[in-house]
Scaffold this motif. Sequence first.
Motif, PDB file in Angstrom:
ATOM      1  N   ILE A 187       0.834  -1.201   0.000  1.00 32.06           N
ATOM      2  CA  ILE A 187       0.000   0.000   0.000  1.00 32.06           C
ATOM      3  C   ILE A 187       0.867   1.249   0.000  1.00 32.06           C
ATOM      4  O   ILE A 187       1.832   1.346   0.759  1.00 32.06           O
ATOM      5  CB  ILE A 187      -0.924   0.038   1.233  1.00 32.06           C
ATOM      6  CG1 ILE A 187      -1.867  -1.167   1.248  1.00 32.06           C
ATOM      7  CG2 ILE A 187      -1.736   1.330   1.269  1.00 32.06           C
ATOM      8  CD1 ILE A 187      -2.715  -1.267   2.502  1.00 32.06           C
ATOM      9  N   LYS A 189       0.074   5.518   0.283  1.00 37.58           N
ATOM     10  CA  LYS A 189      -1.002   6.482   0.535  1.00 37.58           C
ATOM     11  C   LYS A 189      -0.454   7.887   0.743  1.00 37.58           C
ATOM     12  O   LYS A 189       0.554   8.075   1.423  1.00 37.58           O
ATOM     13  CB  LYS A 189      -1.805   6.101   1.786  1.00 37.58           C
ATOM     14  CG  LYS A 189      -2.747   4.934   1.630  1.00 37.58           C
ATOM     15  CD  LYS A 189      -3.602   4.777   2.877  1.00 37.58           C
ATOM     16  CE  LYS A 189      -4.613   3.645   2.738  1.00 37.58           C
ATOM     17  NZ  LYS A 189      -5.475   3.539   3.943  1.00 37.58           N
ATOM     18  N   TYR A 249      -2.941  -7.973  -2.510  1.00 36.24           N
ATOM     19  CA  TYR A 249      -3.626  -6.683  -2.577  1.00 36.24           C
ATOM     20  C   TYR A 249      -2.586  -5.596  -2.775  1.00 36.24           C
ATOM     21  O   TYR A 249      -1.710  -5.387  -1.922  1.00 36.24           O
ATOM     22  CB  TYR A 249      -4.418  -6.429  -1.290  1.00 36.24           C
ATOM     23  CG  TYR A 249      -5.117  -5.088  -1.245  1.00 36.24           C
ATOM     24  CD1 TYR A 249      -6.277  -4.880  -1.985  1.00 36.24           C
ATOM     25  CD2 TYR A 249      -4.624  -4.038  -0.477  1.00 36.24           C
ATOM     26  CE1 TYR A 249      -6.931  -3.651  -1.947  1.00 36.24           C
ATOM     27  CE2 TYR A 249      -5.265  -2.817  -0.437  1.00 36.24           C
ATOM     28  CZ  TYR A 249      -6.424  -2.630  -1.173  1.00 36.24           C
ATOM     29  OH  TYR A 249      -7.056  -1.409  -1.139  1.00 36.24           O
ATOM     30  N   SER A 251      -2.223  -1.504  -3.722  1.00 39.13           N
ATOM     31  CA  SER A 251      -3.054  -0.303  -3.777  1.00 39.13           C
ATOM     32  C   SER A 251      -2.207   0.957  -3.693  1.00 39.13           C
ATOM     33  O   SER A 251      -1.272   1.050  -2.897  1.00 39.13           O
ATOM     34  CB  SER A 251      -4.067  -0.311  -2.620  1.00 39.13           C
ATOM     35  OG  SER A 251      -4.759   0.913  -2.536  1.00 39.13           O
ATOM     36  N   GLU A 253      -2.978   5.222  -3.421  1.00 39.54           N
ATOM     37  CA  GLU A 253      -4.099   6.110  -3.127  1.00 39.54           C
ATOM     38  C   GLU A 253      -3.625   7.535  -2.871  1.00 39.54           C
ATOM     39  O   GLU A 253      -2.695   7.761  -2.090  1.00 39.54           O
ATOM     40  CB  GLU A 253      -4.861   5.579  -1.912  1.00 39.54           C
ATOM     41  CG  GLU A 253      -6.105   6.358  -1.555  1.00 39.54           C
ATOM     42  CD  GLU A 253      -6.832   5.733  -0.376  1.00 39.54           C
ATOM     43  OE1 GLU A 253      -6.677   6.231   0.746  1.00 39.54           O
ATOM     44  OE2 GLU A 253      -7.537   4.724  -0.586  1.00 39.54           O
ATOM     45  N   ALA A 267       0.119  -0.482  -9.745  1.00 42.10           N
ATOM     46  CA  ALA A 267      -0.194  -1.571  -8.812  1.00 42.10           C
ATOM     47  C   ALA A 267      -0.076  -2.893  -9.559  1.00 42.10           C
ATOM     48  O   ALA A 267      -0.729  -3.091 -10.591  1.00 42.10           O
ATOM     49  CB  ALA A 267      -1.600  -1.401  -8.237  1.00 42.10           C
ATOM     50  N   ASP A 293      -6.126  -8.250  -6.097  1.00 38.90           N
ATOM     51  CA  ASP A 293      -6.768  -6.950  -6.229  1.00 38.90           C
ATOM     52  C   ASP A 293      -5.696  -5.896  -6.462  1.00 38.90           C
ATOM     53  O   ASP A 293      -4.811  -5.706  -5.616  1.00 38.90           O
ATOM     54  CB  ASP A 293      -7.563  -6.591  -4.965  1.00 38.90           C
ATOM     55  CG  ASP A 293      -8.797  -7.446  -4.810  1.00 38.90           C
ATOM     56  OD1 ASP A 293      -9.692  -7.360  -5.660  1.00 38.90           O
ATOM     57  OD2 ASP A 293      -8.868  -8.196  -3.818  1.00 38.90           O
ATOM     58  N   LEU A 295      -5.426  -1.815  -7.288  1.00 41.90           N
ATOM     59  CA  LEU A 295      -6.294  -0.641  -7.254  1.00 41.90           C
ATOM     60  C   LEU A 295      -5.477   0.639  -7.189  1.00 41.90           C
ATOM     61  O   LEU A 295      -4.558   0.758  -6.371  1.00 41.90           O
ATOM     62  CB  LEU A 295      -7.221  -0.718  -6.037  1.00 41.90           C
ATOM     63  CG  LEU A 295      -8.100   0.501  -5.750  1.00 41.90           C
ATOM     64  CD1 LEU A 295      -9.090   0.730  -6.898  1.00 41.90           C
ATOM     65  CD2 LEU A 295      -8.836   0.329  -4.433  1.00 41.90           C
ATOM     66  N   ASN A 296      -5.819   1.599  -8.048  1.00 44.05           N
ATOM     67  CA  ASN A 296      -5.240   2.941  -8.009  1.00 44.05           C
ATOM     68  C   ASN A 296      -6.365   3.954  -7.885  1.00 44.05           C
ATOM     69  O   ASN A 296      -7.361   3.879  -8.619  1.00 44.05           O
ATOM     70  CB  ASN A 296      -4.445   3.227  -9.290  1.00 44.05           C
ATOM     71  CG  ASN A 296      -3.240   2.322  -9.438  1.00 44.05           C
ATOM     72  OD1 ASN A 296      -2.388   2.259  -8.571  1.00 44.05           O
ATOM     73  ND2 ASN A 296      -3.171   1.603 -10.562  1.00 44.05           N
ATOM     74  N   THR A 297      -6.193   4.911  -6.969  1.00 40.75           N
ATOM     75  CA  THR A 297      -7.243   5.898  -6.721  1.00 40.75           C
ATOM     76  C   THR A 297      -6.655   7.293  -6.580  1.00 40.75           C
ATOM     77  O   THR A 297      -5.682   7.484  -5.843  1.00 40.75           O
ATOM     78  CB  THR A 297      -8.031   5.576  -5.438  1.00 40.75           C
ATOM     79  OG1 THR A 297      -8.583   4.262  -5.541  1.00 40.75           O
ATOM     80  CG2 THR A 297      -9.159   6.572  -5.219  1.00 40.75           C
ATOM     81  N   ALA A 316      -3.029  -0.787 -13.356  1.00 38.66           N
ATOM     82  CA  ALA A 316      -3.358  -1.866 -12.427  1.00 38.66           C
ATOM     83  C   ALA A 316      -3.243  -3.199 -13.162  1.00 38.66           C
ATOM     84  O   ALA A 316      -3.910  -3.399 -14.184  1.00 38.66           O
ATOM     85  CB  ALA A 316      -4.766  -1.686 -11.865  1.00 38.66           C
TER      86      ALA A 316
END
Length: 418
Positions: A187, A189, A249, A251, A253, A267, A293, A295-297, A316
């Motif tokens: 992750i 962030k 997972y 990610s 963000e 990701a 999973d 995920l890019n946000t 992703a």
Amino acid sequence: MKSVIAASVLALMTSTSAFATDVDADIGQFAMGIQKALNKIEDATKVTGASSQEAVNAANLVSKLNAGDLTAIYQKSKVKQIAVNKIESPRFEKVDVQEVIQEATNVANSVSIGDAENLAGSGADALEKIKQSSFGDQFAMNKIEDADLAQTVEQTAVNAANLVTLAVDAGDVDEIMQKSFGEQTAINKIDSGWNWSWYWGKYRNFAVINGVEQAATNVANSISLGEVDSGNFNQLLDDAMQFAFVDQYASNEIKVAYTAYNVSQEAVNATNLITSDAADLGEVTQTAFGDQDALNTIEFKKWIDADALTPSTQSATNVINSVSAPEIRTTLAQFSAVDQKARNVADSVGDSSNVWDLNQTAVNAANLVSIGNIGGDLELDQVAFVSQNASNLIDANGMVDKVVQSATNVANSVGDLN
């Protein structure tokens, strides 16, 4: 896609070589327990000047330029690994972050022999067998909290369970076996935090993002084979077996950005990879169960923008069971029962916002084969029980210009090398 994974694995091998063993003989390694590598900067209003945080956990490592008479390597890891880097502002305040690197890395089992850039003195002529087993969960995270500004920031989170890299002619390797059981979470962030009613900063709960790169990578089993002596007419690897029962997972963000300029989010989840530059393979078996999973946000208020020549990107990727080799002599069997979700989101939380020069790529792939020659004795079987969901979303609430979206799902593919 392959270059992304190869680059991540190569970076891992290079960064962990300092932990190498000097034993030129049969090697057995067993590790059990928990490893925590934690870095934290708290109550900071500014973090600048090429600052860096590096959190690394490594359990079983063998790294040799020349393996000498080494014949067999056995590695087993039952270690839970946690690598975390954090930057936090004082309470009710914000932090400006400029020219900062955060790297969080976990490695369970790794074997590296030779140097692809300097083959002189490299070798593994007697090597016959490598076995790796990983049973621990891995968690790697980089986080910046309550940011008002994030400029020229790199966040890299990597988890690797079983890695084998042979950059030399290893003679006639009989067997490489890899088994992976566990969860991998990577992750990155950047969070602008809460909108404190008494905080009257320029952007309140919206951060200015400029030149940010986020890369989250999980690798369960990976085998990379290098050059083979032109006089060796036998396959380099007689038997390769990879088994994985994992949840991955990855990610990246960013929330909430006032503006986002020149942003890259990548990701990647990868399970059961075999890449051979010049060596033929004998019998190959790949089996995988679990979930992936990626995920890019980016949540933003005003705009996402970039130089038209180098657009901002969200990528992703999920990969299960991939083989690339000049020739496979006898058997290739691939089985996958995995749910794959690859998703990119650029979501406006403002009334009127714009998006320029943004590329979104979502890919799910299960059972891939790239092969140079198919011999008459080859038996190739691919079985996929998969749920694949690749999606891209841009919620602009305004103008969209020079945007590219690509969503791809692939199950069972046989193609030419290169």
